[in-house]
Write a protein that holds these residues in place. Structure first.
Motif, mmCIF file in Angstrom:
data_model
loop_
_atom_site.group_PDB
_atom_site.id
_atom_site.type_symbol
_atom_site.label_atom_id
_atom_site.label_comp_id
_atom_site.label_asym_id
_atom_site.label_seq_id
_atom_site.Cartn_x
_atom_site.Cartn_y
_atom_site.Cartn_z
ATOM 1 N N ALA A 808 0.825 -1.208 0.000
ATOM 2 C CA ALA A 808 0.000 0.000 0.000
ATOM 3 C C ALA A 808 0.855 1.252 0.000
ATOM 4 N N ASP A 809 0.354 2.256 -0.709
ATOM 5 C CA ASP A 809 0.900 3.606 -0.602
ATOM 6 C C ASP A 809 -0.008 4.335 0.373
ATOM 7 N N VAL A 810 0.568 4.936 1.382
ATOM 8 C CA VAL A 810 -0.258 5.473 2.466
ATOM 9 C C VAL A 810 -0.176 6.995 2.516
ATOM 10 N N VAL A 811 -1.333 7.609 2.601
ATOM 11 C CA VAL A 811 -1.408 9.059 2.791
ATOM 12 C C VAL A 811 -2.164 9.294 4.093
ATOM 13 N N ILE A 812 -1.606 10.102 4.968
ATOM 14 C CA ILE A 812 -2.286 10.365 6.247
ATOM 15 C C ILE A 812 -2.497 11.861 6.385
ATOM 16 N N LYS A 813 -3.704 12.215 6.719
ATOM 17 C CA LYS A 813 -4.010 13.630 6.928
ATOM 18 C C LYS A 813 -4.639 13.780 8.300
ATOM 19 N N ALA A 814 -4.153 14.726 9.068
ATOM 20 C CA ALA A 814 -4.718 14.949 10.396
ATOM 21 C C ALA A 814 -5.314 16.344 10.472
ATOM 22 N N THR A 815 -6.416 16.458 11.181
ATOM 23 C CA THR A 815 -7.065 17.751 11.383
ATOM 24 C C THR A 815 -7.233 17.965 12.885
ATOM 25 N N LEU A 816 -6.944 19.168 13.319
ATOM 26 C CA LEU A 816 -7.077 19.470 14.752
ATOM 27 C C LEU A 816 -8.362 20.252 15.006
ATOM 28 N N TYR A 817 -9.001 19.934 16.132
ATOM 29 C CA TYR A 817 -10.217 20.641 16.522
ATOM 30 C C TYR A 817 -10.086 21.101 17.967
ATOM 31 N N ASN A 818 -10.858 22.105 18.310
ATOM 32 C CA ASN A 818 -10.899 22.486 19.723
ATOM 33 C C ASN A 818 -12.130 21.859 20.372
ATOM 34 N N PHE A 882 -8.580 15.403 17.512
ATOM 35 C CA PHE A 882 -8.037 15.333 16.161
ATOM 36 C C PHE A 882 -8.791 14.312 15.351
ATOM 37 N N ASN A 883 -8.682 14.479 14.075
ATOM 38 C CA ASN A 883 -9.307 13.555 13.140
ATOM 39 C C ASN A 883 -8.201 13.065 12.228
ATOM 40 N N LYS A 977 -11.183 7.313 18.166
ATOM 41 C CA LYS A 977 -12.580 7.425 17.739
ATOM 42 C C LYS A 977 -12.699 8.077 16.358
ATOM 43 N N ASN A 978 -11.894 9.101 16.123
ATOM 44 C CA ASN A 978 -12.031 9.830 14.871
ATOM 45 C C ASN A 978 -10.963 9.457 13.854
ATOM 46 N N CYS A 979 -10.552 8.174 13.884
ATOM 47 C CA CYS A 979 -9.586 7.731 12.886
ATOM 48 C C CYS A 979 -10.324 6.977 11.794
ATOM 49 N N PHE A 980 -10.055 7.332 10.581
ATOM 50 C CA PHE A 980 -10.749 6.715 9.462
ATOM 51 C C PHE A 980 -9.740 6.170 8.455
#
Lengths: 1029, 413
Positions: A808-818, A882-883, A977-980
């Motif tokens: 697999a070629d893996v791309v990971i993107k994370a988003t931060l929330y308050n 985070f997501n 929880k917010n990992c997809f």
């Protein structure tokens, strides 16, 4: 007065067109600017009235540059293609320039002979050669030439008040405005104002008997007499300047140039940066430098007084940063936006008539007589030969500059790239050329596909580009931290820009591409490597644009060409009469002010001789220091500097000559050793800074500690080298370091590996890929993920496994929330992970949240650069959640896992070990990922280290790594929880794919370490292979 | 001039204004009767609607269909208006609403239904995915089918579709009925890895072959062995670790490329790493022999799924003690010849380090060299080490020797 055609002018035109007209075919395309104009021309050829072009900078408006020259090329391209248009306009510019210089000379001197000399000297003027053949500034040349033409008309209008000249002069001003915006504005100040002064002077002269009687009172009277003519001309030309390119002014107002200034050589201190001094001072002035006293002597005569002032200003402004005066005169903003070389260009063009006059007087006038009388005719001939030789030398030197020091990479055959972009809907993504030089504009002109980059930096829009002093991403390595830093942002988050393809013509960028998760797709026939990034969505069908009102589009599309047509019809009659002599025309007014060339003052000759001597001495001193600087073995410092410079430029033979001859390492042996070492420093680095400390210096020996700073595409590398030096027969030498004599165990060995092939489309179709040919995305599982805060900076770290049966070629993107679920920032994983995973392989990852560099603190841009420079994002609020979005795509390249970790030694805060390459590919740059775990074997931090030397097959490479102190690290959130994964919740995948996961496996493979804030570490290896076999 | 202005003004004035339209009135005596209407047809047929219109006006028919409304003008025969709707406009199955209007006045509304042409079934639209699933019977690919007629209309509900599924060397036939125009079926994997091939048929019409790969399931614990030339720690030979054929929980060989981590724990506590990916279930890892005697415990992992037995192997020291010779002034140090386990000169490249301390034990410098033909040379030149007493420490292959030396001037000079 000559009747009939001016032979000198004909000769000048003939030679000018033959010389410049034939050489532009070999020079123009490799100039800095010509291809940019070609791109603009292509825009007009395709959509005349639509100013928006999507192809550069995610869309920009061509209303940021006056359109005339581009539109002319565009029109001509309908006849014979873009390049035909370019060269035709080039020829036109040459014609206009030579005739313009002639008319300017005629106006100034009132003597056709002098004007003829001016025209001939104009042809061989080094400033013109440089502007045309090296810079390729067609619009600037055209505008300046037309400005020269207009000066005669303006003179006649002011002098005679005949309405015809009013219209002819305004018509030419309009053409000037639509071809170049800066020329008329500054032209007004530096050319037209002195011209007005000269007219007033001439009118005053008519009133009195001699220049001695011309007092200020007379001048003032004449000025009042001409006042309304001047005002009417000034007023209407101002109106023309504003209206002819009104959309341009509106656009400049709407999108002011707020970007960080881009360094330009013309602002350098020419004494410090001698290369800039050569290009922006020595070459444009050329032989004129020697006759400066004569030029100023003539310009400060009463008639030319105002030209003299203007000339002085231009000369001073043209010196750039050498003196502080230009900065003070122009102010910070203008100084940083303008390129100051144009002042020198104008100065040298302005000096042409005087130089022509000088030539005339030197060849057949009073100077000749004076010199012959004073020094004899032989000396006169020698002097003449010296000047003629000087002119020829400057011509050949300037022309050959582009040949010996090419400013552009080798000419690239664009056809394979254009075909690639047209294939398989590749133009639905953006592309980025790397290492193309200004040829990127030519590529853009040939395709509909869009790029995030561009070559007209005033039109840059993305803050990633405007906040940094880079012209283009394409050549970002020459712009240091700002360039590479900008490029890294584009490469790390390419999906933001729909950037999928990169055409690399410079292997310097390859490691960066690899570690940012890009993969090689194919090498095109022209040798350009295509890199591709998976998981980038295509561009939306509708792209945003800044629209402008319809009237603005119509103005922009019609006025420029109209100005040419109008100017043509107004001026053609006079031109016709002048050229064909069909009718006798009254002698123009300026012929009256011809000075008689007699009794040349001897003192000027003496002064000029002294000046020429000073110039010669300066030049000689320059050459001397240049030579001394290169005397490499005079001191220990010199030999070290020379050695490293030779290494940096890969001049191994030179480098070898600095080694101690008594401990002879044969050159063949040395070359062999140098050529087999690969790695980030030997293959991908540029020496940036070096400091040498000499210790233990004795009469015949010394030790040197050399602190070097290397710029690599990945990070700035600091390296300390130790050298022993010896002095033999007055010269210093470096003692060769010991050689690694390690030999690998096997001469020949075999290796088996699983290889993968993806057909792509099995069905040949112009439609979208058939659903049967779309592979399932490999399933990944996030094993852990945490939001942590370390050293005041937020990061998302974690571990991820490819739980599918496919690589697999893996791309990971994370988003931060308050806490209120407000999005604060998002970013992708850069090189803190392995982007390619075999089935069941795990990787640690870390995502840093990078802001757009220096967008907040513009004034604190560091003076030296560091590509690894990291600008933490400014978060308005505290992130608490985070997501994580992970996407897998089937990978079939870059799956080399042959690197092993061998013979480790762990000290308190350091680990020393060796990497061993057990496979059959040479690893160019190894990356060590270190993951830190706490006493419960839970991940707390991820760090990386690029090992600076490559690892050859079956060889060892020592490395060392310093552990960090992570005691201050704070874990904020470790919920999964917010990992997809591929859009599905991670928990459901975890339950389904490996229901009975052995949680202990990760922990069992950890290395116990007694560290600050951690108890265990895990080392992972990622290897970049420069030349896959 | 005034003349022109006048003309211009007139032109402007007259050019303004609105065209006056007289609306046609709907006659008062308007009445309609439906003479002939159709309720149901099969796609490909035409529809004829007939109305008797009194009042001397010509009505129009508005037909609503999914692509938008269509307007039809009648063929008038006295007061009888006949609308014939060509088949090409009503090939799509479903309900069509029509309205009869005169001058925007609605006269009649009605509908007719178009049924799919079952007897002309021409194909089955199919989708099968995901394209790969795991063995074990928990994972499935979904087969989705829409049998269609010649006009691309889905066939009526209740159409029987039979599915052929080839897996594990046998073909199974499953039947299913369409509902809402389509039918779907989840086809589960078996315990055997391989390939599932399916096709469907209805009314003697057959779909193409579709396939889904069944890949092995989670692997189970396995065994490793190692292979080496000798058991000396010479730092030069390669140890090869090999797994046996790794299987999943159903006995399938794991997929090619599955990564196996070999974790090597040394007796001094450090963990070395090598890895290999499987080919036909067997993964191979390679690593160099250590340079000094040590004991290794090797375990292989498929992280999260399976691990191997522990293999233990120990290495004996390959190098005996070595000689060290000094020159007269002690400035040249010759280490060796270093001999290997069978008294051979050690292979080139053995790392030898020299540490120099002053007489008070303060560290001054460290130099390294590689052995060549069993010998390592150091030169402590006078320009860097003034005449004095020094302590030097030599290390090679884990063996350390210490000397106290007095460096003196080179007498030859």
């Amino acid at each position: 007065m000559m009747k009939g055609t001016n032979v000198l002018l004909v000769v000048a035109l003939f030679v000018g067109v033959a010389f410049h007209g034939s050489s532009i075919f070999f020079t123009l395309e490799s100039t800095y600017d010509a291809l940019i104009h070609l791109f603009f021309a292509d825009h007009y050829a395709n959509s005349w009235f639509e100013p928006w072009d999507y192809r550069w900078y995610t869309g920009f408006t061509v209303q940021g540059y006056p359109p005339l020259v581009h539109q002319l090329i565009g029109i001509l391209s309908y006849i014979g293609g873009l390049k035909f248009g370019l060269f035709t306009v080039g020829m036109l510019a040459i014609l206009l320039y030579v005739t313009g210089a002639y008319r300017f000379g005629l106006l100034m001197s009132g003597d056709k002979k002098v004007a003829g000399y001016t025209a001939i000297l104009a042809v061989f003027s080094s400033t013109f050669i440089e502007t045309l053949h090296i810079f390729g500034q067609l619009p600037s040349i055209s505008a300046l030439s037309i400005l020269l033409h207009s000066m005669t008309e303006i003179y006649l209008w002011l002098k005679t008040g005949k309405r015809r000249y009013f219209f002819t002069s305004l018509s030419l001003i309009a053409v000037t405005v639509t071809s170049h915006h800066v020329t008329p504005i500054f032209g007004m100040v530096f050319f037209i104002f002195p011209l007005i002064g000269m007219v007033v002077m001439d009118v005053s002269r008519d009133k009195v008997d001699s220049y001695q009687n011309l007092t200020f009172k007379v001048f003032w009277q004449s000025f009042r007499q001409l006042f309304w003519r001047i005002v009417s001309f000034g007023f209407f030309s101002l109106i023309l300047i504003v209206t002819c390119i009104l959309p341009y002014w509106i656009n400049s107002k709407k999108n002011p140039i707020t970007q960080v200034p881009i360094p330009h050589g013309s602002r350098d201190n020419f004494l410090e940066v001698t290369s800039s001094g050569l290009v922006f001072f020595m070459i444009p002035w050329g032989i004129l430098l020697f006759v400066l006293p004569y030029i100023f002597y003539r310009f400060y005569s009463k008639r030319f007084l105002f030209f003299g002032l203007s000339m002085t200003m231009l000369t001073i402004l043209g010196t750039g940063g050498t003196t502080p005066i230009p900065l003070k005169l122009l102010g910070e903003t203008a100084f940083n936006i303008l390129t100051l070389d144009r002042f020198t260009l104008w100065a040298t063009i302005m000096a042409l008539p005087i130089f022509g006059e000088f030539a005339y007087r030197m060849v057949e006038g009073d100077i000749k007589q004076k010199i012959q009388n004073k020094f004899g005719s032989v000396y006169h001939r020698i002097l003449g030969g010296f000047l003629a030789g000087g002119i020829l030398f400057m011509v050949i030197f300037t022309m050959s500059l582009g040949y010996f020091r090419p400013s552009q990479p080798q000419k690239i055959n664009m056809l394979p790239i254009v075909n690639f972009l047209n294939q398989d809907q590749h133009d639905r993504w953006r592309y980025l050329p790397l290492g193309f030089g200004d040829q990127m504009a030519w590529l853009s002109a040939q395709t509909k596909a869009m790029t995030v980059d561009g070559n007209y930096h005033s039109a840059r829009r993305l803050p990633e580009l405007t906040t940094r002093a880079i012209e283009r991403l394409e050549n970002s390595k020459f712009r240091g931290v700002e360039g590479i830093g900008s490029l890294q942002q584009f490469l790390t988050v390419p999906e933001k820009y729909n950037l999928k393809y990169i055409f690399s013509n410079d292997k310097f960028y390859d490691p960066l591409l690899y570690f940012c998760g890009w993969q090689r797709l194919q090498q095109l026939e022209n040798g350009i490597m295509v890199w591709e990034k998976l998981n980038v969505p295509p561009m939306p069908a509708i792209l945003p644009k800044d629209d402008v009102p319809k009237w603005s589009k119509i103005m922009w599309g019609t006025i420029p060409i109209l100005t040419v047509l109008i100017a043509f019809f107004i001026n053609i009659q006079m031109l016709w009469i002048r050229v064909l002599k069909s009718r006798k025309i009254p002698i123009a007014d300026y012929f009256k002010y011809k000075v008689s060339y007699s009794k040349f003052p001897g003192v000027v000759i003496v002064v000029n001789h002294i000046w020429a001597l000073i110039v010669l001495v300066c030049l000689g001193f320059g050459f001397y220091t240049f030579y001394m600087h290169n005397a490499s073995q005079r001191s220990p410092e010199n030999v070290i500097t020379a050695y490293y410079n030779a290494l940096d430029f890969k001049e191994f033979e030179t480098a070898h000559s600095f080694l101690d001859k008594e401990k002879e390492v044969p050159i063949a042996q040395y070359m062999l050793e140098v050529s087999v070492t690969d790695g980030i420093l030997s293959s991908y680095a540029k020496l940036d800074a070096m400091s040498i400390e000499i210790t233990n210096e004795t009469d015949n020996g010394a030790k040197a500690v050399v602190e070097t700073d290397w710029v690599t595409p990945l990070e700035r590398v600091h390296r300390t080298y130790y050298h022993d030096l010896v002095k033999r027969k007055g010269d210093w030498f470096i003692q060769p370091s010991y050689l690694d004599t390690d030999i690998p165990p096997d001469q020949l060995f075999s290796d088996n590996a699983t290889k993968f092939y993806n057909h792509g489309r099995r069905r040949i179709t112009t439609q979208q890929t058939h659903h049967e040919d779309v592979l399932k995305q490999p399933v990944l599982e996030v094993l852990s993920a945490k939001l942590v805060r370390y050293n005041g900076q937020y990061s998302v770290i974690g571990e991820l496994q490819n739980v599918d049966n496919l690589p697999a070629d893996v791309v990971i993107k994370a988003t931060l929330y308050n806490d209120d679920d407000k999005e604060l920032a998002n970013y992708d994983a850069k090189y803190h992970m392995k982007h390619k995973l075999m089935p069941m392989e795990t990787t640690s990852f870390k995502i840093n949240f990078e802001g757009i560099a220096w967008s907040q603190t513009k004034d604190t841009i560091p003076p030296t650069f560091n590509p690894d420079e990291f600008t933490p994002i400014e978060l308005e609020e505290q992130p608490t959640k985070f997501n994580l979005q992970c996407a897998g795509n089937v990978a079939n390249t870059d799956l080399y896992k042959g690197l092993t970790l061998q013979s480790l030694d762990i000290e308190d805060c350091e680990v020393v070990g060796e990497l061993y390459n057990s496979g059959i590919q040479e690893v160019t740059i190894p990356l060590l990922l270190a993951s830190y775990y706490d006493e419960e074997k839970k991940l707390v931090w991820v760090d990386h280290k690029f090992v600076q030397e490559g690892v050859r097959v079956q060889r060892k490479q020592p490395f060392s790594y310093d552990f960090l102190n992570v005691a201050s690290l704070k874990i904020i959130n470790s919920s999964l929880k917010n990992c997809f994964v591929n859009g599905l919740p991670n928990t459901s995948i975890a339950e389904k794919v490996i229901p009975n996961r052995q949680e202990g496996h990760v922990g069992e493979q950890l290395q116990p370490v007694n560290g600050d804030g951690f108890e265990f570490v895990k080392f992972e290896l990622n290897s970049y292979i420069g030349n896959p076999k | 001039m005034g003349r022109y202005i006048f003309i211009g003004l007139c032109f402007v004035l007259f050019s303004c204004g609105e065209e006056v339209k007289t609306p046609a009135a709907v006659p008062n005596d308007l009445s309609t009767t439906i003479l002939n209407s159709t309720e149901t047809i099969v796609a490909g047929e035409t529809v004829t609607l007939e109305f008797d219109i009194r009042g001397g006006v010509e009505p129009i028919l508005i037909l609503e269909k999914s692509f938008g409304p269509l307007l039809f003008h009648p063929k008038m025969n006295d007061s009888v208006a006949t609308f014939s709707i060509p088949a090409s406009h009503i090939q799509q199955s479903g309900v069509y609403n029509w309205q009869l209007t005169v001058l925007s006045k609605l006269l009649e509304v009605g509908e007719f239904k178009v049924l799919p042409k079952t007897e002309k079934t021409v194909g089955i639209e199919t989708y099968f995915g995901p394209r790969s699933i795991r063995a074990g019977g928990d994972d499935f690919s979904m087969l989705f089918m829409v049998p269609v007629d010649i006009y691309d209309n889905p066939l009526p509900d209740g159409t029987v579709v039979s599915i052929n599924k080839q897996m594990d060397q046998e073909v199974k036939v499953i039947t299913a009925l369409t509902k809402n125009g389509y039918v779907w079926k989840n086809l589960f994997s078996s315990e055997r890895a391989g390939r599932m091939l399916v096709n469907t048929s209805t009314n003697n019409i057959h779909s193409k072959e579709l396939t889904s790969m069944i890949s092995p399931s989670n692997s189970v614990d396995f065994k490793i062995t190692y292979n080496r030339v000798h058991d000396f720690a010479d730092g030069n030979q390669v140890v090869i670790f090999k797994t046996d054929q790794i299987k999943d929980r159903f006995g399938n060989t794991v997929s090619d490329g599955t990564l196996v981590n070999f974790s090597i724990e040394e007796d001094k506590g450090t963990i070395l790493k090598t890895k290999g990916s499987t080919i036909d279930g067997v993964a191979t890892g390679r690593i160099l022999h250590p340079t000094e005697a040590s004991d290794w415990r090797v375990t292989a992992y498929i992280t999260g799924e399976a691990k191997s037995n522990d293999a233990t192997l120990s290495f004996r020291t390959a190098v005996g003690d070595f000689e060290v010779q000094f020159s007269e002034n002690n400035r040249f140090v010759r280490v060796g010849p270093i001999l290997g386990f069978m008294d051979q000169l050690v292979p080139d490249g053995l790392l030898i380090t020299l540490e120099v301390y002053d007489k008070n034990g303060k560290f001054i410098e460290k130099a390294t060299t590689n052995s060549s033909k069993g010998i390592g040379l150091f030169d402590m030149e006078e320009r860097f080490f003034p005449n004095d007493d020094y302590k030097i420490k030599l290390t090679a292959a884990g063996i350390q020797r210490e000397f106290q030396v007095a460096l003196t001037s080179d007498e030859l000079e």
